[in-house]
Design an enzyme around this catalytic site. Structure first.
Site, PDB file in Angstrom:
ATOM      1  N   MET A  16       1.279   7.515   6.825  1.00 36.29           N
ATOM      2  CA  MET A  16       1.932   6.864   7.957  1.00 36.29           C
ATOM      3  C   MET A  16       2.332   7.870   9.017  1.00 36.29           C
ATOM      4  O   MET A  16       2.178   7.624  10.219  1.00 36.29           O
ATOM      5  CB  MET A  16       3.149   6.075   7.473  1.00 36.29           C
ATOM      6  N   HIS A 162       0.700  -3.189  -3.119  1.00 29.58           N
ATOM      7  CA  HIS A 162       0.602  -1.949  -2.365  1.00 29.58           C
ATOM      8  C   HIS A 162      -0.264  -0.936  -3.104  1.00 29.58           C
ATOM      9  O   HIS A 162      -0.551  -1.088  -4.293  1.00 29.58           O
ATOM     10  CB  HIS A 162       1.986  -1.347  -2.121  1.00 29.58           C
ATOM     11  N   LYS A 166       2.915   4.226  -3.736  1.00 27.53           N
ATOM     12  CA  LYS A 166       4.205   3.735  -3.241  1.00 27.53           C
ATOM     13  C   LYS A 166       5.247   3.879  -4.335  1.00 27.53           C
ATOM     14  O   LYS A 166       5.058   3.409  -5.454  1.00 27.53           O
ATOM     15  CB  LYS A 166       4.094   2.282  -2.789  1.00 27.53           C
TER      16      LYS A 166
END
Length: 273
Positions: A16, A162, A166
């Site tokens: 990210m 996910h 994660k």
């Protein structure tokens, strides 16, 4: 441009964080002024070269507070975008507020009491900020639809899926969805039979409202969520799929552009739309 928004990115080499740096770099009204990452052996490397963007003249650092201090001194009005780890996000948010760097927190895992403490700390510092479990506009629309549907259905369960890197489960997005559904104050999923789990946890996590949350972690996934409602003779399913992290960037940039105008620490992208 003299009116660009100074941005520091924490977790700069993560999936990210890398997308955020690309988005900030291409946004005409933003300027990358700091890049923080704890990856060994990358200290001092130009983050643009590390990410294949060309030289950005911003060196990677592992010194989180040092980067905030420098940003606050050299770039008044700087914004921190944090995509790091649940274990450090509370301290990161508190440090950003202390240094006068407005926090935009995409890292999930903050407990409700931690959010309250951070909101109080921000209020005392007369600062705003944003904790955003999910930057997808589509997910916000799903959450609003789920809250509306909860008025009419007494049985519902949530499933979030996910990637297997994660750390927290259930996801902050899934918890936020449940919280919005629970604002009605009703109880869900009244038991019609006495259940017995032959494998503990098979029925998912149980919230006081009766909602059950299920988490799946698999390689190949990015971020996906379903809210399933059941009624006599029917099932109603809401689903949102994220296939690429680029889907989050419009929400990230929107938050960066608006967060300095806030007078408090807010929770959820819907507070900014």
């Amino acid at each position: 441009m003299t009116d660009q928004i100074p941005v520091v990115v924490a977790g700069a080499l993560g999936r990210m964080g890398a997308e955020v740096i690309k988005a900030v770099h291409t946004a005409g009204d933003c300027q990358l002024v700091g890049a923080i990452d704890t990856c060994p052996g990358r200290e001092g490397e130009d983050v643009g070269l590390a990410l294949g963007l060309g030289e950005l003249e911003v060196a990677l650092t592992q010194d989180f507070e040092g980067a905030l201090c420098l940003a606050s001194q050299q770039h008044p009005g700087a914004v921190l975008v944090d995509f790091t780890h649940p274990k450090v996000v509370y301290e990161h948010t508190r440090a950003a507020i202390a240094y006068g760097v407005t926090p935009v927190i995409g890292t999930t895992g903050l407990a409700p009491e931690q959010l309250q403490e951070l909101a109080s700390f921000a209020a005392k510092a007369s600062m705003g900020g944003a904790v955003i479990p999910n930057f997808s506009v589509g997910m916000v629309l799903l959450q609003q639809a789920a809250a509306a549907a909860a008025r009419f259905y007494d049985h519902a369960e949530l499933v979030e899926l996910h990637h297997n890197r994660k750390a927290d489960a259930p996801s902050g997005t899934c918890i936020k969805t449940a919280e919005l559904m629970e604002e009605l104050g009703k109880q869900f999923n009244a038991q019609e039979v006495e259940e017995h789990e032959t494998l503990e946890g098979s029925r998912g996590g149980l919230r006081p409202s009766g909602l059950r949350l299920h988490s799946i972690r698999l390689p190949g996934l990015v971020a996906h969520q379903e809210v399933q409602f059941g009624g006599a003779g029917e099932r109603y399913v809401l689903r949102h799929d994220t296939f690429d992290r680029a889907a989050y960037m419009p929400g990230v940039l929107l938050t960066v552009r608006k967060v300095r105008q806030l007078g408090a620490l807010v929770y959820g992208l819907e507070r900014l739309l």
